[in-house]
Design a protein around this motif. Structure first.
Motif, PDB file in Angstrom:
ATOM      1  N   THR A  70       0.817  -1.220   0.000  1.00  0.00           N
ATOM      2  CA  THR A  70       0.000   0.000   0.000  1.00  0.00           C
ATOM      3  C   THR A  70       0.849   1.267   0.000  1.00  0.00           C
ATOM      4  O   THR A  70       0.623   2.199   0.761  1.00  0.00           O
ATOM      5  CB  THR A  70      -0.947   0.015   1.216  1.00  0.00           C
ATOM      6  N   GLY A  71       1.884   1.261  -0.846  1.00  0.00           N
ATOM      7  CA  GLY A  71       2.724   2.424  -0.988  1.00  0.00           C
ATOM      8  C   GLY A  71       3.820   2.555   0.056  1.00  0.00           C
ATOM      9  O   GLY A  71       4.610   3.483   0.023  1.00  0.00           O
ATOM     10  N   GLU A  72       3.865   1.618   1.026  1.00  0.00           N
ATOM     11  CA  GLU A  72       4.866   1.683   2.087  1.00  0.00           C
ATOM     12  C   GLU A  72       5.816   0.501   1.954  1.00  0.00           C
ATOM     13  O   GLU A  72       5.385  -0.622   1.742  1.00  0.00           O
ATOM     14  CB  GLU A  72       4.175   1.634   3.453  1.00  0.00           C
ATOM     15  N   CYS A  73       7.109   0.765   2.060  1.00  0.00           N
ATOM     16  CA  CYS A  73       8.097  -0.305   1.957  1.00  0.00           C
ATOM     17  C   CYS A  73       8.650  -0.633   3.328  1.00  0.00           C
ATOM     18  O   CYS A  73       9.131   0.253   4.051  1.00  0.00           O
ATOM     19  CB  CYS A  73       9.247   0.091   1.026  1.00  0.00           C
ATOM     20  N   LYS A  74       8.584  -1.931   3.687  1.00  0.00           N
ATOM     21  CA  LYS A  74       9.152  -2.400   4.948  1.00  0.00           C
ATOM     22  C   LYS A  74      10.428  -3.171   4.641  1.00  0.00           C
ATOM     23  O   LYS A  74      10.413  -4.096   3.847  1.00  0.00           O
ATOM     24  CB  LYS A  74       8.170  -3.315   5.664  1.00  0.00           C
ATOM     25  N   PRO A  75      11.537  -2.803   5.249  1.00  0.00           N
ATOM     26  CA  PRO A  75      12.766  -3.570   5.025  1.00  0.00           C
ATOM     27  C   PRO A  75      12.723  -4.890   5.783  1.00  0.00           C
ATOM     28  O   PRO A  75      12.281  -4.951   6.938  1.00  0.00           O
ATOM     29  CB  PRO A  75      13.859  -2.651   5.581  1.00  0.00           C
ATOM     30  N   VAL A  76      13.147  -5.955   5.125  1.00  0.00           N
ATOM     31  CA  VAL A  76      13.221  -7.273   5.754  1.00  0.00           C
ATOM     32  C   VAL A  76      14.675  -7.713   5.754  1.00  0.00           C
ATOM     33  O   VAL A  76      15.328  -7.755   4.704  1.00  0.00           O
ATOM     34  CB  VAL A  76      12.352  -8.308   5.000  1.00  0.00           C
ATOM     35  N   TYR A  77      15.198  -8.024   6.928  1.00  0.00           N
ATOM     36  CA  TYR A  77      16.545  -8.568   7.067  1.00  0.00           C
ATOM     37  C   TYR A  77      16.402 -10.010   7.546  1.00  0.00           C
ATOM     38  O   TYR A  77      15.811 -10.262   8.610  1.00  0.00           O
ATOM     39  CB  TYR A  77      17.354  -7.762   8.088  1.00  0.00           C
ATOM     40  N   ILE A  78      16.946 -10.944   6.784  1.00  0.00           N
ATOM     41  CA  ILE A  78      16.799 -12.357   7.105  1.00  0.00           C
ATOM     42  C   ILE A  78      17.967 -13.131   6.495  1.00  0.00           C
ATOM     43  O   ILE A  78      18.512 -12.726   5.459  1.00  0.00           O
ATOM     44  CB  ILE A  78      15.434 -12.898   6.582  1.00  0.00           C
ATOM     45  N   ASN A  79      18.356 -14.202   7.138  1.00  0.00           N
ATOM     46  CA  ASN A  79      19.434 -15.053   6.635  1.00  0.00           C
ATOM     47  C   ASN A  79      18.856 -16.396   6.206  1.00  0.00           C
ATOM     48  O   ASN A  79      18.122 -17.034   6.978  1.00  0.00           O
ATOM     49  CB  ASN A  79      20.490 -15.286   7.720  1.00  0.00           C
ATOM     50  N   PHE A  80      19.185 -16.807   4.989  1.00  0.00           N
ATOM     51  CA  PHE A  80      18.714 -18.089   4.474  1.00  0.00           C
ATOM     52  C   PHE A  80      19.869 -19.072   4.367  1.00  0.00           C
ATOM     53  O   PHE A  80      21.007 -18.706   4.063  1.00  0.00           O
ATOM     54  CB  PHE A  80      18.076 -17.917   3.091  1.00  0.00           C
ATOM     55  N   TYR A  81      19.546 -20.362   4.569  1.00  0.00           N
ATOM     56  CA  TYR A  81      20.554 -21.423   4.523  1.00  0.00           C
ATOM     57  C   TYR A  81      20.076 -22.542   3.600  1.00  0.00           C
ATOM     58  O   TYR A  81      18.897 -22.923   3.618  1.00  0.00           O
ATOM     59  CB  TYR A  81      20.811 -21.986   5.926  1.00  0.00           C
ATOM     60  N   TRP A  82      21.010 -23.062   2.816  1.00  0.00           N
ATOM     61  CA  TRP A  82      20.735 -24.173   1.899  1.00  0.00           C
ATOM     62  C   TRP A  82      21.805 -25.252   2.063  1.00  0.00           C
ATOM     63  O   TRP A  82      22.933 -24.969   2.507  1.00  0.00           O
ATOM     64  CB  TRP A  82      20.780 -23.713   0.443  1.00  0.00           C
ATOM     65  N   ASP A  83      21.484 -26.478   1.668  1.00  0.00           N
ATOM     66  CA  ASP A  83      22.541 -27.484   1.618  1.00  0.00           C
ATOM     67  C   ASP A  83      23.367 -27.274   0.355  1.00  0.00           C
ATOM     68  O   ASP A  83      23.148 -26.323  -0.400  1.00  0.00           O
ATOM     69  CB  ASP A  83      21.963 -28.909   1.720  1.00  0.00           C
ATOM     70  N   LEU A  84      24.299 -28.153   0.091  1.00  0.00           N
ATOM     71  CA  LEU A  84      25.237 -27.952  -1.022  1.00  0.00           C
ATOM     72  C   LEU A  84      24.600 -28.148  -2.391  1.00  0.00           C
ATOM     73  O   LEU A  84      25.224 -27.839  -3.410  1.00  0.00           O
ATOM     74  CB  LEU A  84      26.439 -28.885  -0.859  1.00  0.00           C
ATOM     75  N   LEU A  85      23.378 -28.650  -2.439  1.00  0.00           N
ATOM     76  CA  LEU A  85      22.686 -28.815  -3.719  1.00  0.00           C
ATOM     77  C   LEU A  85      21.564 -27.803  -3.893  1.00  0.00           C
ATOM     78  O   LEU A  85      20.749 -27.909  -4.802  1.00  0.00           O
ATOM     79  CB  LEU A  85      22.137 -30.240  -3.847  1.00  0.00           C
ATOM     80  N   GLY A  86      21.509 -26.824  -2.989  1.00  0.00           N
ATOM     81  CA  GLY A  86      20.514 -25.764  -3.134  1.00  0.00           C
ATOM     82  C   GLY A  86      19.167 -26.096  -2.535  1.00  0.00           C
ATOM     83  O   GLY A  86      18.186 -25.405  -2.822  1.00  0.00           O
ATOM     84  N   ASN A  87      19.097 -27.123  -1.694  1.00  0.00           N
ATOM     85  CA  ASN A  87      17.854 -27.432  -0.993  1.00  0.00           C
ATOM     86  C   ASN A  87      17.767 -26.572   0.261  1.00  0.00           C
ATOM     87  O   ASN A  87      18.665 -26.621   1.116  1.00  0.00           O
ATOM     88  CB  ASN A  87      17.800 -28.912  -0.621  1.00  0.00           C
ATOM     89  N   TYR A  88      16.721 -25.797   0.354  1.00  0.00           N
ATOM     90  CA  TYR A  88      16.545 -24.905   1.497  1.00  0.00           C
ATOM     91  C   TYR A  88      16.478 -25.702   2.789  1.00  0.00           C
ATOM     92  O   TYR A  88      15.832 -26.754   2.855  1.00  0.00           O
ATOM     93  CB  TYR A  88      15.266 -24.079   1.319  1.00  0.00           C
ATOM     94  N   THR A  89      17.127 -25.184   3.845  1.00  0.00           N
ATOM     95  CA  THR A  89      17.087 -25.871   5.137  1.00  0.00           C
ATOM     96  C   THR A  89      16.426 -25.036   6.236  1.00  0.00           C
ATOM     97  O   THR A  89      15.578 -25.533   6.958  1.00  0.00           O
ATOM     98  CB  THR A  89      18.505 -26.274   5.585  1.00  0.00           C
ATOM     99  N   ARG A  90      16.805 -23.737   6.363  1.00  0.00           N
ATOM    100  CA  ARG A  90      16.260 -22.956   7.478  1.00  0.00           C
ATOM    101  C   ARG A  90      16.552 -21.468   7.275  1.00  0.00           C
ATOM    102  O   ARG A  90      17.192 -21.083   6.288  1.00  0.00           O
ATOM    103  CB  ARG A  90      16.875 -23.415   8.798  1.00  0.00           C
ATOM    104  N   TYR A  91      16.074 -20.683   8.225  1.00  0.00           N
ATOM    105  CA  TYR A  91      16.377 -19.251   8.230  1.00  0.00           C
ATOM    106  C   TYR A  91      16.613 -18.791   9.663  1.00  0.00           C
ATOM    107  O   TYR A  91      16.211 -19.450  10.624  1.00  0.00           O
ATOM    108  CB  TYR A  91      15.234 -18.438   7.601  1.00  0.00           C
ATOM    109  N   ASP A  92      17.288 -17.660   9.806  1.00  0.00           N
ATOM    110  CA  ASP A  92      17.365 -16.969  11.082  1.00  0.00           C
ATOM    111  C   ASP A  92      17.520 -15.475  10.803  1.00  0.00           C
ATOM    112  O   ASP A  92      17.399 -15.043   9.644  1.00  0.00           O
ATOM    113  CB  ASP A  92      18.464 -17.528  11.994  1.00  0.00           C
ATOM    114  N   PHE A  93      17.748 -14.691  11.838  1.00  0.00           N
ATOM    115  CA  PHE A  93      17.776 -13.234  11.687  1.00  0.00           C
ATOM    116  C   PHE A  93      19.042 -12.627  12.260  1.00  0.00           C
ATOM    117  O   PHE A  93      19.615 -13.155  13.217  1.00  0.00           O
ATOM    118  CB  PHE A  93      16.575 -12.604  12.409  1.00  0.00           C
TER     119      PHE A  93
END
Length: 372
Positions: A70-93
């Motif tokens: 709605t015209g407002e931008c919220k910044p998102v800071y997040i860390n993503f983790y994948w295994d060595l073949l690009g399969n997503y595993t988890r996130y943290d902040f």
């Protein structure tokens, strides 16, 4: 006694920790950075973490992305983790960062849990949703609630998103499962060597096992000799799917030797039912050594109907059976299961046995059958 302000602070800290994923994992021993170009205007840094043995361990990315609503931008800071073949595993902040919904309410624990479920699904319906599908008709605003009147698309993806954070879910899912996956696979390919393949085959990560099996077994089922123990371990492993895949990938020639056939039979006897059936199917294309034929002849009357039929057909398909195998089959003619004994007699007849005790057993069976 703990001062009241300090006590309240402790409660707040504990409460915050319980309502979101932990902040930062243990720092890796070494990191290598790669610049990934998404398009003409977007590039970012992908990081590869190494363990203490200087072996590649996992990928991660420190993400900053604006989420516009709605015209407002919220910044998102997040860390993503994948295994060595690009399969997503988890996130943290990063420290102090959280996720919020459209009305600035912070995510609750159930929202973080659902986000993990959403990101864990590479086949989410979000895969085929365009950003424009999340825009309410007749407006320029993103409909960030599943209750918004934005057409059928939001109703379709209702279970794939968090109400009040639809676009956040959409944005983060596409970061996790976007072009970066192919890039990670390309990077890992450059580290492929014998050590990595052994490690992958021994891993509990089935994606690693499938990937490595494709590397060590060719299309004809011929395996690089040094990886044979790894494949045998997979066949006897806990994962029925990788076990069956390993069994099917190995060529018939691999199981021609007597020792390998006995190993496979021992595996059969300790395996679960689905793998037992897979082993019997595999044996249908492999000529039997005497030891395997004799073991099969001994076991078949203890099997259920499906297994018995498969075993008997395996024996019937052999060009020749040893006297010991024929004698074992003949002894089964005294079994109380008349369906089994009738079929065993039929197969024995086709081999035209000449051993005295086998012939005697067959004649006795025939006599009993004609007297009924």
């Amino acid at each position: 006694m703990v001062p009241s302000t300090a006590f309240i602070l402790i409660l707040l800290m504990l409460s915050g920790f319980s309502e979101r994923p932990a902040t930062f994992a243990q720092k890796p021993a070494k990191i290598r950075e790669f610049t990934i170009t998404e398009n003409d205007t977007t590039s970012y840094t992908l990081k590869l973490a190494f363990d203490e043995s200087d072996q590649p361990s996992y990928f991660f990315r420190n993400v900053f992305t604006p989420v516009c609503l709605t015209g407002e931008c919220k910044p998102v800071y997040i860390n993503f983790y994948w295994d060595l073949l690009g399969n997503y595993t988890r996130y943290d902040f990063p420290p102090g960062q959280v996720l919020t919904k459209m009305d600035h309410r912070e995510f609750k624990q159930e929202d973080y849990d659902k986000l993990q479920d959403i990101l864990n699904n590479p086949n989410s319906l979000l895969k085929d949703v365009a950003m424009e599908d999340l825009v309410g008709k007749g407006t320029e605003n993103l409909a960030d609630s599943v209750d918004a009147k934005a057409g059928a698309t939001l109703k379709t993806v209702k279970n794939e998103v968090i109400d009040g954070a639809v676009y956040t879910c959409y944005t983060l899912w596409h970061i996790v499962h976007g072009k970066v996956v192919d890039e990670m696979q390309k990077i890992t390919e450059t580290y492929s060597n014998e050590s990595l393949l052994h490690r992958f085959l021994a891993s509990s990560n089935h994606y690693y096992q499938y990937w490595a099996m494709e590397k060590v077994v060719d299309k004809d089922g011929t395996i690089i000799a040094s990886f044979s123990p790894d494949m045998l371990s997979i066949i006897r492993g806990k994962n029925i799917f990788t076990a069956r895949s390993a069994l099917q990938k190995l060529g018939n020639q691999f199981f021609m030797e007597n020792a390998r056939q006995l190993w496979l039979w021992e595996t059969y006897r300790s395996a679960g039912y689905p793998l037992q059936i897979a082993i019997l199917k595999k044996l249908a294309r492999i000529p039997f050594q005497n030891s395997l034929a004799e073991a099969t002849a001994s076991e078949m009357v203890n099997a259920n109907r499906e297994q018995f039929t498969m075993m008997l057909n395996l024996l019937a398909a052999q060009p020749k059976l040893s006297d010991k195998a024929l004698q074992t089959m003949a002894r089964h003619l005294d079994n109380t299961n008349q369906d089994y004994t009738a079929e065993i007699y039929r197969v024995l007849t086709a081999f035209h046995p000449r051993t005295h005790d086998v012939v005697a057993k067959m004649n006795a069976f025939k006599t009993r059958a004609t007297q009924k």
